[in-house]
Design an enzyme around this catalytic site. Structure first.
Site, PDB file in Angstrom:
ATOM      1  N   LYS A 188       0.826  -1.209   0.000  1.00 49.41           N
ATOM      2  CA  LYS A 188       0.000   0.000   0.000  1.00 49.41           C
ATOM      3  C   LYS A 188       0.859   1.256   0.000  1.00 49.41           C
ATOM      4  O   LYS A 188       1.596   1.508   0.950  1.00 49.41           O
ATOM      5  CB  LYS A 188      -0.916   0.066   1.225  1.00 49.41           C
ATOM      6  CG  LYS A 188      -1.954   1.171   1.056  1.00 49.41           C
ATOM      7  CD  LYS A 188      -2.677   1.543   2.336  1.00 49.41           C
ATOM      8  CE  LYS A 188      -1.978   2.620   3.124  1.00 49.41           C
ATOM      9  NZ  LYS A 188      -1.928   3.935   2.439  1.00 49.41           N
ATOM     10  N   GLU A 262      10.432   0.788  10.094  1.00 48.70           N
ATOM     11  CA  GLU A 262      11.419   1.847   9.888  1.00 48.70           C
ATOM     12  C   GLU A 262      10.687   3.140  10.153  1.00 48.70           C
ATOM     13  O   GLU A 262       9.793   3.520   9.395  1.00 48.70           O
ATOM     14  CB  GLU A 262      11.970   1.757   8.462  1.00 48.70           C
ATOM     15  CG  GLU A 262      13.336   2.362   8.356  1.00 48.70           C
ATOM     16  CD  GLU A 262      13.262   3.791   7.918  1.00 48.70           C
ATOM     17  OE1 GLU A 262      13.202   4.664   8.817  1.00 48.70           O
ATOM     18  OE2 GLU A 262      13.248   4.035   6.724  1.00 48.70           O
ATOM     19  N   CYS A 296      13.651  10.487   6.656  1.00 43.39           N
ATOM     20  CA  CYS A 296      13.631   9.961   8.019  1.00 43.39           C
ATOM     21  C   CYS A 296      15.005  10.083   8.674  1.00 43.39           C
ATOM     22  O   CYS A 296      15.103  10.251   9.877  1.00 43.39           O
ATOM     23  CB  CYS A 296      13.164   8.519   8.021  1.00 43.39           C
ATOM     24  SG  CYS A 296      14.010   7.530   6.791  1.00 43.39           S
ATOM     25  N   GLU A 393      10.794  15.127  15.915  1.00 41.96           N
ATOM     26  CA  GLU A 393      10.976  15.073  14.468  1.00 41.96           C
ATOM     27  C   GLU A 393      10.088  16.113  13.796  1.00 41.96           C
ATOM     28  O   GLU A 393       8.884  16.151  14.040  1.00 41.96           O
ATOM     29  CB  GLU A 393      10.621  13.673  13.947  1.00 41.96           C
ATOM     30  CG  GLU A 393      10.830  13.538  12.458  1.00 41.96           C
ATOM     31  CD  GLU A 393      10.511  12.137  11.933  1.00 41.96           C
ATOM     32  OE1 GLU A 393       9.441  11.609  12.250  1.00 41.96           O
ATOM     33  OE2 GLU A 393      11.357  11.593  11.207  1.00 41.96           O
TER      34      GLU A 393
HETATM   35  P1  NAI Z   1       1.821   7.747   8.624  1.00 41.93           P
HETATM   36  O1  NAI Z   1       2.645   6.870   9.461  1.00 41.93           O
HETATM   37  O2  NAI Z   1       0.420   8.026   9.039  1.00 41.93           O
HETATM   38  O3  NAI Z   1       1.737   7.160   7.131  1.00 41.93           O
HETATM   39  C1  NAI Z   1       2.612   6.199   6.596  1.00 41.93           C
HETATM   40  C2  NAI Z   1       1.823   5.092   5.912  1.00 41.93           C
HETATM   41  O4  NAI Z   1       1.071   4.370   6.890  1.00 41.93           O
HETATM   42  C3  NAI Z   1       0.798   5.572   4.892  1.00 41.93           C
HETATM   43  O5  NAI Z   1       0.764   4.658   3.811  1.00 41.93           O
HETATM   44  C4  NAI Z   1      -0.506   5.523   5.670  1.00 41.93           C
HETATM   45  O6  NAI Z   1      -1.642   5.381   4.856  1.00 41.93           O
HETATM   46  C5  NAI Z   1      -0.300   4.286   6.518  1.00 41.93           C
HETATM   47  N1  NAI Z   1      -1.124   4.231   7.735  1.00 41.93           N
HETATM   48  C6  NAI Z   1      -1.691   5.260   8.417  1.00 41.93           C
HETATM   49  N2  NAI Z   1      -2.341   4.799   9.499  1.00 41.93           N
HETATM   50  C7  NAI Z   1      -2.208   3.446   9.503  1.00 41.93           C
HETATM   51  C8  NAI Z   1      -2.661   2.399  10.365  1.00 41.93           C
HETATM   52  N3  NAI Z   1      -3.380   2.659  11.451  1.00 41.93           N
HETATM   53  N4  NAI Z   1      -2.301   1.137  10.066  1.00 41.93           N
HETATM   54  C9  NAI Z   1      -1.556   0.855   8.979  1.00 41.93           C
HETATM   55  N5  NAI Z   1      -1.126   1.789   8.132  1.00 41.93           N
HETATM   56  C10 NAI Z   1      -1.438   3.084   8.381  1.00 41.93           C
HETATM   57  O7  NAI Z   1       2.603   9.101   8.443  1.00 41.93           O
HETATM   58  P2  NAI Z   1       2.034  10.567   8.078  1.00 41.93           P
HETATM   59  O8  NAI Z   1       0.814  10.881   8.883  1.00 41.93           O
HETATM   60  O9  NAI Z   1       1.912  10.656   6.620  1.00 41.93           O
HETATM   61  O10 NAI Z   1       3.239  11.485   8.572  1.00 41.93           O
HETATM   62  C11 NAI Z   1       3.290  11.899   9.932  1.00 41.93           C
HETATM   63  C12 NAI Z   1       4.717  12.035  10.410  1.00 41.93           C
HETATM   64  O11 NAI Z   1       5.375  10.787  10.330  1.00 41.93           O
HETATM   65  C13 NAI Z   1       5.588  12.968   9.604  1.00 41.93           C
HETATM   66  O12 NAI Z   1       5.437  14.289  10.000  1.00 41.93           O
HETATM   67  C14 NAI Z   1       6.957  12.426   9.905  1.00 41.93           C
HETATM   68  O13 NAI Z   1       7.418  12.959  11.109  1.00 41.93           O
HETATM   69  C15 NAI Z   1       6.739  10.947  10.060  1.00 41.93           C
HETATM   70  N6  NAI Z   1       7.081  10.178   8.846  1.00 41.93           N
HETATM   71  C16 NAI Z   1       8.207   9.407   8.838  1.00 41.93           C
HETATM   72  C17 NAI Z   1       8.568   8.723   7.698  1.00 41.93           C
HETATM   73  C18 NAI Z   1       9.802   7.894   7.630  1.00 41.93           C
HETATM   74  O14 NAI Z   1      10.340   7.729   6.552  1.00 41.93           O
HETATM   75  N7  NAI Z   1      10.253   7.305   8.702  1.00 41.93           N
HETATM   76  C19 NAI Z   1       7.772   8.818   6.480  1.00 41.93           C
HETATM   77  C20 NAI Z   1       6.573   9.598   6.599  1.00 41.93           C
HETATM   78  C21 NAI Z   1       6.260  10.256   7.743  1.00 41.93           C
END
Ligand code: NAI
Ligand code: MG
Length: 481
Positions: A188, A262, A296, A393
């Site tokens: 996804k 990650e 990240c 972050e």
């Molecule tokens: P998120 O963690 O909500 O989204 C990442 C993925 O997880 C997306 O595909 C989303 O649809 C999915 N997701 C959301 N809720 C889920 C659930 N309950 N169960 C399974 N999958 C789920 O991240 P978001 O809201 O886009 O970004 C928020 C913060 O996260 C950012 O401000 C940043 O600090 C951090 N982040 C870190 C990343 C990294 O590479 N480690 C990448 C993106 C965001």
């Protein structure tokens, strides 16, 4: 050149988009076919640099996820796990070749959908994504050599959930090792950046990969949760926020699912007094402003040794004034659009917190487009170690700068973080590099460089940055019993 700063005024050099093909509506890629979502729900994906709609994307329900998992299970049992490894390798290799043929299109779509500068998607994201497929294609029939004295067995069906900061690259990091190790996949993409994963699905379809080996289901968090909670998934691989990572960890407790996470970071970039300063300044800029700071492992906490701090900060400010913020399709652009309105809001919230905490803010003085989501590169000096902006972050182009006197002091400060993903060290002396790299609690440590990636080197974190490694042989092992 203008007088006030050392900036050359370049004429715009826009990459054309007339030859790329986007559908108006994207369905789900399940069992080798394009399938409408069962509840007929779609959502828009926009270009964050213009706020214009690019396409409609299917929002997969629990039933759709179930269909995808069933297809992946069937393909695993009947085709992929019984196929000769050298045949599997050929398919992975073919996907890599087809991605290369479509490199320009993939780069453009990545930039349109996600906001990153075309220079980065063209020179970094897409070539690296291709290289991941090439690299793992090479291992597919050599697993026994890679892990001698082990009975090589794949896990089964992998559920993979990825974020919006490196959409195609994260898809490659997830899919390529899973396939090479003999697993099938339900992936996804993130809701704001599904398009390159869907283009990859078209490429996978064209490659002749047997139906059901890779399934791409688009949707929001609930679609991700349906993957995580599906009983017939053997492994969950997630990259994203620490908050969702923790949720996932909770929901798999008591199941036999394997998990690799990650998550976020607040990585320290450390400049010692004997460092090559001009090079270090380039590394600082690359460490935090690369991809708008949506990285990240971004070097978001800078630690400079006191004796050179004034010089480093002066040169950094000078270098910042020569950066270009604007249209991501312009080949001159260094800093493109923030991925979403929500993320821009988060970054602006942290900038205000920094100001209210009493730190000194400095920003690039420039015009930013009135439409779209843009943020000026920002640094904060006079920052306390305990301040929110130095601890949390931000995931944007915002750097905190602190000074230190001794190596022991900087090790302590750098390690004083709930995260432990990456770090950078700048010094002329090899012995200092080894001393610091052995004491810093970070999964990846760069010396005299920053944000360098290669398919052969493992990547991953400690503490709240997650666990499990991707890339290299470690990345393969994560998909084997
Ligand atoms: P998120 O963690 O909500 O989204 C990442 C993925 O997880 C997306 O595909 C989303 O649809 C999915 N997701 C959301 N809720 C889920 C659930 N309950 N169960 C399974 N999958 C789920 O991240 P978001 O809201 O886009 O970004 C928020 C913060 O996260 C950012 O401000 C940043 O600090 C951090 N982040 C870190 C990343 C990294 O590479 N480690 C990448 C993106 C965001
Ligand atoms: Mg988008």
């Amino acid at each position: 050149m203008t007088d006030s700063n050392n900036k050359w005024e370049y004429a715009p050099s826009l990459e054309g988009t007339s030859h790329i093909q986007l559908k108006e509506k994207y369905d789900l890629f399940i069992d080798g076919k394009w399938i409408k979502p069962s509840n007929n729900r779609y959502f828009d994906t926009i270009n964050p640099a213009t706020e214009e709609k690019l396409a409609e994307i299917a929002w997969a329900s629990e039933d759709d996820v179930d269909l995808a998992v069933m297809a992946a299970r069937k393909a695993y049992k009947e085709v992929w796990s019984v196929m000769k490894a050298s045949e599997r390798a050929k398919y992975i290799f073919r996907i890599a070749r087809l991605m290369q043929e479509h490199a320009k299109e993939l780069a453009l779509i990545e930039t349109l959908d996600g906001g990153k500068p075309i220079r980065e998607s063209r020179d970094i994201d897409v070539p690296l994504a291709c290289n991941h497929f090439f690299y793992y294609a090479g291992w597919a029939d050599k697993l026994q050599d890679a892990f001698p004295q082990r009975n090589i067995q794949s896990l089964g069906v992998a559920g993979q959930i990825i974020p919006w900061n490196f959409p195609l690259l994260m898809a490659a990091w997830k899919i390529a090792p899973a396939l090479a190790a003999g697993n099938t996949v339900v992936l996804k993409p993130a809701e704001s950046t599904s398009l390159t994963a869907l283009k990859l699905a078209e490429i996978i379809q064209a490659s002749g990969l047997p139906a059901g080996v890779v399934n791409i289901v688009t949707g929001n968090g609930d679609t991700g949760a349906a993957i995580v909670n599906h009983p017939d998934i053997d492994k969950i691989a997630f990259t994203g926020s620490t908050a969702v990572g923790k949720l996932i960890q909770k929901s798999v407790v008591g199941t036999s699912k394997r998990v690799s996470l990650e998550l976020g970071g607040k990585s320290a970039n450390i400049v010692l007094e004997d460092a090559p300063i001009d090079q270090a300044v380039e590394g600082i800029v690359n460490g935090i402003f690369f991809n708008q700071g949506h990285v990240c492992c971004a070097g978001s906490r800078l630690y400079v040794q006191e004796s050179i701090a004034d010089e480093v900060v002066r040169k950094l400010k000078q270098r910042m004034q020569s950066l270009y913020v604007g249209n991501p399709l312009d080949k001159n652009t260094d800093i493109g659009a923030i991925n979403s309105k929500e993320q821009l809001g988060t970054i602006e919230k942290y900038i205000n917190i920094g100001i209210n905490e009493g730190a000194d803010m400095y920003q690039l003085e420039c015009e930013i487009p009135s439409k779209g989501f843009f943020c000026r590169p920002t640094i904060f000096t006079n920052v306390a170690q305990s301040s929110v902006i130095a601890q949390e972050e931000i995931f944007g182009p915002v750097l905190t700068i602190q000074t230190f006197r001794t190596i022991d002091e900087v090790i302590q400060k750098a390690n004083n973080s709930p995260y432990g993903l990456a770090a950078g060290v700048w010094t002329d002396k090899g012995s200092r590099i080894f001393n610091l790299t052995s004491k810093l609690r970070a999964g990846v440590i760069w010396a005299n460089t920053y944000n360098k990636f290669d398919p052969a080197s493992p990547f991953g974190g400690y503490k709240e940055s997650g666990f499990g490694r991707e890339g290299g042989l470690h990345g393969l092992e994560a998909y084997l019993k």
